[in-house]
Design a protein around this motif. Sequence first.
Motif, PDB file in Angstrom:
ATOM      1  N   MET A   1      49.294  -8.806  10.148  1.00 14.43           N
ATOM      2  CA  MET A   1      50.522  -9.251   9.514  1.00 14.43           C
ATOM      3  C   MET A   1      50.249  -9.455   8.026  1.00 14.43           C
ATOM      4  SD  MET A   1      53.136 -12.413  10.275  1.00 14.43           S
ATOM      5  CE  MET A   1      51.890 -13.571  10.702  1.00 14.43           C
ATOM      6  N   ALA A   2      51.185  -9.047   7.225  1.00 16.63           N
ATOM      7  CA  ALA A   2      51.108  -9.217   5.780  1.00 16.63           C
ATOM      8  C   ALA A   2      52.144 -10.245   5.343  1.00 16.63           C
ATOM      9  CB  ALA A   2      51.365  -7.883   5.090  1.00 16.63           C
ATOM     10  N   LYS A   3      52.030 -10.678   4.116  1.00 12.24           N
ATOM     11  CA  LYS A   3      52.983 -11.643   3.555  1.00 12.24           C
ATOM     12  C   LYS A   3      53.404 -11.152   2.180  1.00 12.24           C
ATOM     13  CE  LYS A   3      54.535 -16.012   4.055  1.00 12.24           C
ATOM     14  NZ  LYS A   3      55.328 -16.497   5.127  1.00 12.24           N
ATOM     15  N   VAL A   4      54.721 -11.060   1.961  1.00 13.66           N
ATOM     16  CA  VAL A   4      55.248 -10.627   0.675  1.00 13.66           C
ATOM     17  C   VAL A   4      56.024 -11.780   0.040  1.00 13.66           C
ATOM     18  CG1 VAL A   4      57.373  -9.620   1.636  1.00 13.66           C
ATOM     19  CG2 VAL A   4      56.488  -8.773  -0.531  1.00 13.66           C
ATOM     20  N   MET A   5      55.819 -11.962  -1.248  1.00 14.62           N
ATOM     21  CA  MET A   5      56.486 -13.068  -1.941  1.00 14.62           C
ATOM     22  C   MET A   5      57.977 -12.798  -2.162  1.00 14.62           C
ATOM     23  SD  MET A   5      53.530 -14.077  -4.710  1.00 14.62           S
ATOM     24  CE  MET A   5      54.594 -15.204  -5.574  1.00 14.62           C
ATOM     25  N   TYR A   6      58.345 -11.528  -2.251  1.00  8.31           N
ATOM     26  CA  TYR A   6      59.727 -11.160  -2.538  1.00  8.31           C
ATOM     27  C   TYR A   6      60.240 -10.203  -1.463  1.00  8.31           C
ATOM     28  CZ  TYR A   6      58.149 -12.937  -7.035  1.00  8.31           C
ATOM     29  OH  TYR A   6      57.617 -13.723  -8.025  1.00  8.31           O
ATOM     30  N   PRO A   7      60.619 -10.717  -0.289  1.00  6.03           N
ATOM     31  CA  PRO A   7      61.044  -9.833   0.800  1.00  6.03           C
ATOM     32  C   PRO A   7      62.229  -8.942   0.428  1.00  6.03           C
ATOM     33  CG  PRO A   7      61.286 -12.150   1.432  1.00  6.03           C
ATOM     34  CD  PRO A   7      60.635 -12.120   0.104  1.00  6.03           C
ATOM     35  N   ALA A   8      63.165  -9.438  -0.366  1.00  8.95           N
ATOM     36  CA  ALA A   8      64.326  -8.622  -0.741  1.00  8.95           C
ATOM     37  C   ALA A   8      63.900  -7.407  -1.563  1.00  8.95           C
ATOM     38  CB  ALA A   8      65.335  -9.461  -1.513  1.00  8.95           C
ATOM     39  N   VAL A  50      55.548  -9.782   7.160  1.00  8.42           N
ATOM     40  CA  VAL A  50      55.776  -8.360   7.388  1.00  8.42           C
ATOM     41  C   VAL A  50      54.884  -7.930   8.541  1.00  8.42           C
ATOM     42  CG1 VAL A  50      55.700  -6.039   6.377  1.00  8.42           C
ATOM     43  CG2 VAL A  50      56.237  -8.012   4.935  1.00  8.42           C
ATOM     44  N   THR A  51      55.468  -7.331   9.568  1.00  6.46           N
ATOM     45  CA  THR A  51      54.691  -6.857  10.709  1.00  6.46           C
ATOM     46  C   THR A  51      54.954  -5.369  10.910  1.00  6.46           C
ATOM     47  OG1 THR A  51      56.418  -7.419  12.305  1.00  6.46           O
ATOM     48  CG2 THR A  51      54.746  -9.102  11.878  1.00  6.46           C
ATOM     49  N   ILE A  59      52.501   5.463   6.370  1.00  7.58           N
ATOM     50  CA  ILE A  59      53.531   4.615   5.768  1.00  7.58           C
ATOM     51  C   ILE A  59      53.058   3.170   5.703  1.00  7.58           C
ATOM     52  CG2 ILE A  59      55.880   3.710   6.068  1.00  7.58           C
ATOM     53  CD1 ILE A  59      56.576   6.487   7.267  1.00  7.58           C
ATOM     54  N   ARG A  60      52.338   2.722   6.715  1.00  5.47           N
ATOM     55  CA  ARG A  60      51.842   1.345   6.712  1.00  5.47           C
ATOM     56  C   ARG A  60      50.961   1.091   5.490  1.00  5.47           C
ATOM     57  NH1 ARG A  60      49.147  -2.260  11.494  1.00  5.47           N
ATOM     58  NH2 ARG A  60      48.540  -3.981  10.146  1.00  5.47           N
ATOM     59  N   ALA A  61      50.034   2.004   5.214  1.00  2.00           N
ATOM     60  CA  ALA A  61      49.153   1.840   4.055  1.00  2.00           C
ATOM     61  C   ALA A  61      49.958   1.845   2.755  1.00  2.00           C
ATOM     62  CB  ALA A  61      48.096   2.942   4.039  1.00  2.00           C
ATOM     63  N   GLU A  62      50.965   2.707   2.677  1.00  2.00           N
ATOM     64  CA  GLU A  62      51.815   2.757   1.486  1.00  2.00           C
ATOM     65  C   GLU A  62      52.537   1.422   1.277  1.00  2.00           C
ATOM     66  OE1 GLU A  62      54.443   6.049   2.124  1.00  2.00           O
ATOM     67  OE2 GLU A  62      52.804   7.486   2.188  1.00  2.00           O
ATOM     68  N   LEU A  63      53.071   0.875   2.363  1.00  2.00           N
ATOM     69  CA  LEU A  63      53.802  -0.393   2.257  1.00  2.00           C
ATOM     70  C   LEU A  63      52.869  -1.553   1.950  1.00  2.00           C
ATOM     71  CD1 LEU A  63      56.466  -0.025   5.079  1.00  2.00           C
ATOM     72  CD2 LEU A  63      56.752   0.273   2.616  1.00  2.00           C
ATOM     73  N   GLU A  64      51.665  -1.536   2.502  1.00  2.00           N
ATOM     74  CA  GLU A  64      50.711  -2.599   2.194  1.00  2.00           C
ATOM     75  C   GLU A  64      50.343  -2.585   0.712  1.00  2.00           C
ATOM     76  OE1 GLU A  64      47.762  -1.732   5.188  1.00  2.00           O
ATOM     77  OE2 GLU A  64      48.616  -3.230   6.558  1.00  2.00           O
ATOM     78  N   LYS A  65      50.217  -1.391   0.126  1.00  2.00           N
ATOM     79  CA  LYS A  65      49.950  -1.296  -1.314  1.00  2.00           C
ATOM     80  C   LYS A  65      51.145  -1.815  -2.114  1.00  2.00           C
ATOM     81  CE  LYS A  65      46.731   2.534  -1.084  1.00  2.00           C
ATOM     82  NZ  LYS A  65      45.510   2.118  -1.676  1.00  2.00           N
ATOM     83  N   GLU A  68      51.121  -5.559  -2.197  1.00  2.00           N
ATOM     84  CA  GLU A  68      50.160  -6.055  -3.199  1.00  2.00           C
ATOM     85  C   GLU A  68      50.781  -6.025  -4.590  1.00  2.00           C
ATOM     86  OE1 GLU A  68      46.345  -4.138  -3.129  1.00  2.00           O
ATOM     87  OE2 GLU A  68      46.268  -4.187  -0.955  1.00  2.00           O
ATOM     88  N   ILE A  69      51.477  -4.943  -4.919  1.00  2.00           N
ATOM     89  CA  ILE A  69      52.113  -4.808  -6.235  1.00  2.00           C
ATOM     90  C   ILE A  69      53.192  -5.879  -6.404  1.00  2.00           C
ATOM     91  CG2 ILE A  69      53.621  -3.333  -7.617  1.00  2.00           C
ATOM     92  CD1 ILE A  69      52.034  -0.934  -6.337  1.00  2.00           C
ATOM     93  N   LEU A  70      54.028  -6.075  -5.405  1.00  2.00           N
ATOM     94  CA  LEU A  70      55.090  -7.076  -5.495  1.00  2.00           C
ATOM     95  C   LEU A  70      54.528  -8.490  -5.625  1.00  2.00           C
ATOM     96  CD1 LEU A  70      57.597  -5.683  -2.845  1.00  2.00           C
ATOM     97  CD2 LEU A  70      57.904  -5.749  -5.322  1.00  2.00           C
ATOM     98  N   ASN A  71      53.436  -8.751  -4.941  1.00  2.00           N
ATOM     99  CA  ASN A  71      52.858 -10.096  -4.983  1.00  2.00           C
ATOM    100  C   ASN A  71      52.215 -10.418  -6.322  1.00  2.00           C
ATOM    101  OD1 ASN A  71      53.748 -10.706  -2.433  1.00  2.00           O
ATOM    102  ND2 ASN A  71      51.802 -10.310  -1.437  1.00  2.00           N
ATOM    103  N   ARG A  72      51.903  -9.410  -7.109  1.00  2.00           N
ATOM    104  CA  ARG A  72      51.321  -9.640  -8.435  1.00  2.00           C
ATOM    105  C   ARG A  72      52.355 -10.161  -9.428  1.00  2.00           C
ATOM    106  NH1 ARG A  72      48.682  -4.081  -9.302  1.00  2.00           N
ATOM    107  NH2 ARG A  72      47.764  -3.905  -7.252  1.00  2.00           N
ATOM    108  N   GLY A  73      53.618  -9.987  -9.090  1.00  2.00           N
ATOM    109  CA  GLY A  73      54.630 -10.555  -9.973  1.00  2.00           C
ATOM    110  C   GLY A  73      55.611  -9.569 -10.397  1.00  2.00           C
TER     111      GLY A  73
END
Length: 73
Positions: A1-8, A50-51, A59-65, A68-73
């Motif tokens: 499971m991943a965690k995104v700061m900005y789900p929208a 995010v599950t 696609i999973r690897a693309e979304l995980e990357k 990471e980009i979204l969580n940087r700000g």
Amino acid sequence: MAKVMYPARLIAHIQNSYPTVTTAYPDAIGTAMFTFADRSICNVFENGSVTFQGKASPIRAELEKQIEILNRG
């Protein structure tokens, strides 16, 4: 499971980047469920969780990357 700061933002990215994705909102807890052409599934929850379900997919690897980009700000 991943965690995104900005789900929208992740939801918007998925909808814009994968035009063949099927989107469903199956419940009242703020879940967006995306089914991709290769039958893999990604769930994005309102709280940022995010599950992924289904077979191994690039696609999973693309979304995980992207997460990471979204969580940087």
